[in-house]
Design a protein around this motif. Structure first.
Motif, PDB file in Angstrom:
ATOM      1  N   ALA B 309     -71.078  19.593  80.087  1.00 24.25           N
ATOM      2  CA  ALA B 309     -72.244  20.684  80.208  1.00 24.25           C
ATOM      3  C   ALA B 309     -71.893  21.800  81.100  1.00 24.25           C
ATOM      4  N   THR B 310     -71.262  21.706  82.287  1.00 25.27           N
ATOM      5  CA  THR B 310     -70.819  22.899  83.066  1.00 25.27           C
ATOM      6  C   THR B 310     -69.709  23.666  82.528  1.00 25.27           C
ATOM      7  N   TYR B 311     -68.942  22.970  82.087  1.00 23.17           N
ATOM      8  CA  TYR B 311     -67.925  23.727  81.040  1.00 23.17           C
ATOM      9  C   TYR B 311     -68.251  24.772  80.218  1.00 23.17           C
ATOM     10  N   ILE B 314     -70.451  27.569  81.801  1.00 23.61           N
ATOM     11  CA  ILE B 314     -69.502  28.624  82.502  1.00 23.61           C
ATOM     12  C   ILE B 314     -68.737  29.335  81.504  1.00 23.61           C
ATOM     13  N   THR B 315     -68.302  28.724  80.690  1.00 21.90           N
ATOM     14  CA  THR B 315     -67.446  29.461  79.625  1.00 21.90           C
ATOM     15  C   THR B 315     -68.157  30.382  78.450  1.00 21.90           C
ATOM     16  N   LEU B 326     -57.341  31.057  85.148  1.00 20.22           N
ATOM     17  CA  LEU B 326     -57.892  29.943  84.274  1.00 20.22           C
ATOM     18  C   LEU B 326     -58.812  30.585  83.218  1.00 20.22           C
ATOM     19  N   LEU B 327     -59.174  31.807  83.482  1.00 27.44           N
ATOM     20  CA  LEU B 327     -59.948  32.371  82.218  1.00 27.44           C
ATOM     21  C   LEU B 327     -59.072  32.796  81.293  1.00 27.44           C
ATOM     22  N   GLY B 430     -76.903  28.338  78.991  1.00 28.77           N
ATOM     23  CA  GLY B 430     -76.076  28.498  80.241  1.00 28.77           C
ATOM     24  C   GLY B 430     -76.552  27.698  81.305  1.00 28.77           C
ATOM     25  N   ILE B 431     -76.429  28.079  82.600  1.00 31.13           N
ATOM     26  CA  ILE B 431     -76.486  27.178  83.692  1.00 31.13           C
ATOM     27  C   ILE B 431     -78.079  27.190  83.812  1.00 31.13           C
ATOM     28  N   PHE B 432     -78.662  28.210  83.494  1.00 35.33           N
ATOM     29  CA  PHE B 432     -80.267  28.357  83.606  1.00 35.33           C
ATOM     30  C   PHE B 432     -80.874  27.278  82.952  1.00 35.33           C
ATOM     31  N   SER B 433     -80.460  26.902  81.690  1.00 35.27           N
ATOM     32  CA  SER B 433     -81.233  25.970  81.072  1.00 35.27           C
ATOM     33  C   SER B 433     -80.661  24.407  81.374  1.00 35.27           C
ATOM     34  N   LEU B 434     -79.411  24.522  81.754  1.00 37.01           N
ATOM     35  CA  LEU B 434     -78.785  23.218  82.294  1.00 37.01           C
ATOM     36  C   LEU B 434     -79.369  22.842  83.526  1.00 37.01           C
ATOM     37  N   MET B 435     -80.001  23.845  84.618  1.00 31.00           N
ATOM     38  CA  MET B 435     -80.566  23.087  85.674  1.00 31.00           C
ATOM     39  C   MET B 435     -82.164  22.837  85.176  1.00 31.00           C
TER      40      MET B 435
END
Lengths: 415, 497
Positions: B309-311, B314-315, B326-327, B430-435
């Protein structure tokens, strides 16, 4: 039960409608590593150059495609950076992303014109350009500078900028020139901002300088890249007014506690055999002590004491400085005097030529004023600093001679 | 209307158990009818004349579940040879029970006992001659540890009780019997330490067992689903373990254990998140080593739920966070992949789940094929076919590998389902909804209770306890029993003050 299911489905459907609205796949973006800005003939219109990294070059996992260039450098006219990215999309196939920009390059012409601060405004407004992006002033046009950057060992451009800027900053020959610092100093309106100075063009070589007494372009070098990063461009109130060479930039690092420098190898005159020079590793365990004695009606006194340490790394004259006590004292005095002399020259230059200092010393005078108005009234920039009596005192705390005390005895070797 | 009432009365009278008759013939006829004698091949009876009374005696039993030798030694021979005044003097086996009605008789025969009817006696006798076949004590295979006892529970209730008694010599250790199931009555044992256990919880366990409405509850795995509070919840609230050592350590803390025939394990209630997170080996290892192992497991817990999920987050949404090298590497590898990134992840995660499921179900001789096929899907072949980018292989491999560190089977499923929830939510904003999803998930899990005990206790809410949560204390510093289950005696060290 059925009603519940229907309600649940209805609640879930909107998720599919709104989902992923700012989602962007990586391969749909073009990553800009360097932005160049040049003046054009028209006022309010600038030439923007974007150097875009090609992801396929230099990554081992991808077979083929190695015929492509590692970077693409494009120039476009526009009035600010962000709108220019959209115009550039007429010939760049992907969305231009500025997230990974490492440097912002302004041509010296633009920097001196005073329009530079107008360009900088959009960098503060957008979230795309980081505050840590370094500001670099190129002697030639920024587009020309970027077109001609051709590192031999780093195929990927971002790596080149990252490495050369980090290393050159460690040695102190270029300053830390973040956008954040630019705004901090420019809007504080008391100090000079130092930007990195660089060029791809060779100027007339300066042959009489020692290791760091050059500005970019003057280095008498052979081989390697054409690009030279050396010295700094001095900005006063958002406008470039001059350059400092590598040595002066290093001294600015010494006097400015907000700047860091890791590595300072340089030479000092040999006090006994004057045709030689002594190589030494300068290091500083603590920040300089800056004492400002503010006098309202007569010149302010600024006393700076710089405690430092020296490790001698080369004595080409083979004079015995390590065991001979008198020689040692003499060497110590010479090093201190040499540093003090150079500092005095730099201070005089800033006081007379720039009428402001690049050392962020305004931080130390602020405590004498109760209100901002009072501080602005006293005018550090125009009034206090140019007239101040500045006393620089280098204090050599420890002198070391490396792991070998004696040099080869020339008379014994050549008997 | 009256007809209806009458009918009800009739059925009522029918359910009343029929008493044992004085006449042997009548008893024989009745019991033969009950057990379909003749049709039912292993339902057997023996007829003999007792020596002591010269009366006719008939013995009924299932030949398949009794020990033939025992029948002969304990029943037949004494009856034929011994003298005495009454049947009790003749048969001196350890468990002789008097039976007065046929319902009891049926139950006893079903559970492997022999029933003796005597002519002229309206009491029947039941003698325990059962011999159910079961597997010997094996190694704990699903909860493997390097150190610590290796024996595991087996499918026999008596053996399992003995495994616990072997570890805990305490007169207060009670094994309380209960029967569940309407048609086939199965024996359930509730095991607890009487002067530690919380009476409320014990009462609740008893009630839940009594309230089971089912014809047949074959084993613990099914029983678990009958007694748990929330059958639809994402996380389990009853711990199943196959290690008697583990079970005993819970008993010592005042937990309750449920045992049953036909299950190579036991149920432990009440439990918290930490019970699922811990492994018995944490205690068998020294303080530092055990805690290191827990740290690694916690990391695995985090990675397995979050890494994919984090991957994605972030990407897809925050590419500015990636280091440029890495990008560019990820971008380059994605240039030829036709699918969106979230789809790539889903392909691989689902492929991994398939391999896992197939790996469990595949017959042993075919086992190695899974390895070969799995390596193709999760490996270079998929990358070369431009279906996925190489970095996805690493992400999925990490996510899969770490899921194996979550040892408990039940919580493992929770974690794997959670992972998919997080993947979808990360693809949303993104991170917002993941959190957001993580918070919602966390609040949900914190709201779960196992027999009245909050799921994250004693961390939150806090209780006086050994604080054996993420890390454990040195064993000699553990003074308290876990306060969240409110044991009668909370102090662990009897002698210290």
């Amino acid at each position: 039960m059925r009603l519940k299911t229907i309600i649940l489905i209805i609640m879930l459907i909107p998720l599919f409608l709104v989902g992923c609205y700012d989602k962007k796949e990586l391969e749909q973006q073009a990553y800009v590593v360097a932005i160049g800005v040049d003046k054009t003939d028209e006022k309010g219109l600038y030439k923007f150059t974007f150097q875009i990294a090609n992801p396929e070059v230099g990554s081992a996992i991808v077979g083929g495609g190695s015929q492509e260039e590692p970077k693409e450098t494009v120039s476009i006219k526009g009035s600010d950076i962000l709108t220019a990215t959209n115009t550039a999309n007429s010939f760049v196939s992907r969305e231009i992303t500025l997230d990974h920009t490492k440097v912002l390059i302004a041509s010296e012409e633009l920097a001196r014109s005073g329009d530079f601060i107008r360009i900088m405004q959009s960098t503060a407004r957008t979230t795309q350009i980081r505050r840590g992006v370094q500001i670099l002033v190129s002697k030639e046009d920024a587009s020309e500078f970027l077109q001609n950057i051709n590192p031999k060992m780093e195929t990927r451009p971002h790596k080149y900028y990252q490495l050369i800027l980090d290393r050159a900053k460690e040695t102190g020959i270029i300053p830390e020139a973040e956008i954040h610092r630019f705004f901090q100093i420019t809007e504080g309106d008391a100090d000079l901002f130092l930007a990195i100075y660089a060029t791809n063009k060779k100027a007339k070589e300066k042959d009489d300088g020692y290791e760091d007494e050059y500005v970019a372009g003057q280095l008498p070098k052979e081989g390697g890249n054409n690009s030279q990063f050396m010295g700094s461009a001095v900005f006063k109130e958002g406008k470039m007014i001059g350059t400092l060479d590598g040595q002066e930039t290093r001294l600015a690092h010494v006097f400015d506690p907000t700047l860091d420098m890791d590595d300072l190898l340089s030479t000092y005159p040999d006090p006994i055999k004057e045709e030689f020079r002594i190589g030494a590793d300068y290091s500083q365990k603590s920040s300089p002590e800056i004492n400002i004695e503010y006098n309202k009606n007569k010149p302010t006194k600024i006393n700076v004491r710089v405690p430092f340490q020296i490790e001698i790394i080369a004595i080409p004259s083979l004079v015995d400085y390590s065991q001979n006590k008198d020689n040692k004292e003499l060497l110590k005095k010479t090093i201190e005097e040499s540093l003090e002399k150079k500092s005095r020259e730099l201070i005089r230059k800033t006081q007379e030529e720039y009428k402001a200092e690049p050392f962020y010393w305004s931080l130390y005078i602020r405590k004498y004023f109760k209100t901002i108005e009072e501080y602005e009234e006293a005018d550090w920039n125009k009034n206090i600093y140019p007239n101040a009596e500045i006393n620089i005192n280098f204090d050599l705390e420890r002198l070391e001679f490396g792991k070998m005390l004696n040099d080869s005895n020339l008379t014994e070797v050549r008997d | 209307m009256f007809k209806f009432l009458k009918k009800v009365q009739q059925t009522d009278s029918k359910s009343e158990p029929e008493a044992v008759h004085t006449k042997l013939d009548k008893n024989a006829q009745h019991i033969k009818q009950l057990f379909s004698y003749g049709l039912n091949k292993d339902f057997t009876f023996r007829e003999l004349t007792a020596k002591y009374s010269q009366e006719k005696i008939e013995i009924y039993y299932y030949s398949s579940i009794v020990d033939a030798n025992k029948v002969y030694d304990a029943i037949v021979r004494p009856l034929l040879e011994s003298e005495g005044k009454q049947i009790r003097d003749v048969i001196v086996a350890e468990s002789v029970k008097e039976i007065t009605d046929f319902e009891q008789a049926t139950e006893h025969i079903n559970s492997g006992k022999a029933i003796i009817f005597e002519d002229g006696n309206n009491t029947a006798y039941s003698i325990d001659v059962a011999k159910f076949e079961y597997r010997g004590i094996g190694k704990a295979e699903n909860e493997s540890t390097i150190r610590g006892p290796q024996e595991a529970f087996t499918e026999s209730l008596n053996v399992n009780v003995s495994l616990i008694r072997k570890r805990m010599h305490d007169k207060q250790l009670v094994t309380e019997g209960k029967q569940v199931g309407a048609r086939s009555k199965s024996e359930v044992n509730i095991v607890y330490v009487k002067d530690l256990v919380n009476e409320e919880i014990l009462k609740s366990v008893r009630e839940r067992l009594d309230n089971i409405e089912a014809d047949n509850v074959r084993n613990l795995e099914l029983l678990e689903q009958f007694i748990e509070e929330r059958p639809y919840s994402l996380v389990p609230t009853v711990l199943f373990t196959e290690r008697p050592g583990n079970a005993t350590s819970y008993l010592e803390d005042g937990h309750i254990i449920i045992l049953m025939n036909n299950s190579a394990g036991c149920l432990i209630v009440p439990v918290t998140f930490w019970s699922f997170f811990h492994s018995p080996e944490d205690r068998y290892l020294r303080f530092l080593f055990g805690n290191f192992s827990r740290l690694v497991r916690m990391l695995a817990f985090y990675l397995t739920t979050m890494i994919s999920a984090t991957y994605i987050a972030i990407t897809n949404f925050h590419s500015a966070m990636l280091p440029p090298d890495l990008l560019l590497a990820i971008t380059a590898s994605r240039e030829r992949v036709p699918f969106p990134l979230i789809f790539e992840i889903l392909i691989m995660e689902i492929a991994f789940e398939l391999i896992r499921e197939a790996g469990i179900r595949i017959p042993n001789p075919l086992g190695p094929t899974i390895g070969i096929v799995g390596a193709l899907i999760l490996g270079q072949a998929a990358v070369q076919a431009n279906i996925i980018s190489p970095i996805i292989v690493i992400i999925t491999a990490v996510s899969g590998l770490t899921s194996f560190a979550v040892t408990d089977v039940s919580i493992n499923y929770s974690v794997r389902i959670t992972r998919f929830i997080f993947i979808f939510s990360a693809g949303f904003l993104g991170i917002f909804s993941l959190m957001g999803a993580f918070l919602a998930w966390f609040m949900y899990v914190a709201s779960i209770k196992s027999f009245g005990v909050p799921f994250f206790a004693p961390l939150s809410p806090s209780y006086r306890s050994p604080h054996d949560t993420l890390f454990r204390k040195a064993i000699r510093n553990e003074i308290w029993r876990p306060g969240q289950i409110k044991p009668k005696d909370i102090r662990k060290k009897a002698n210290s003050k």
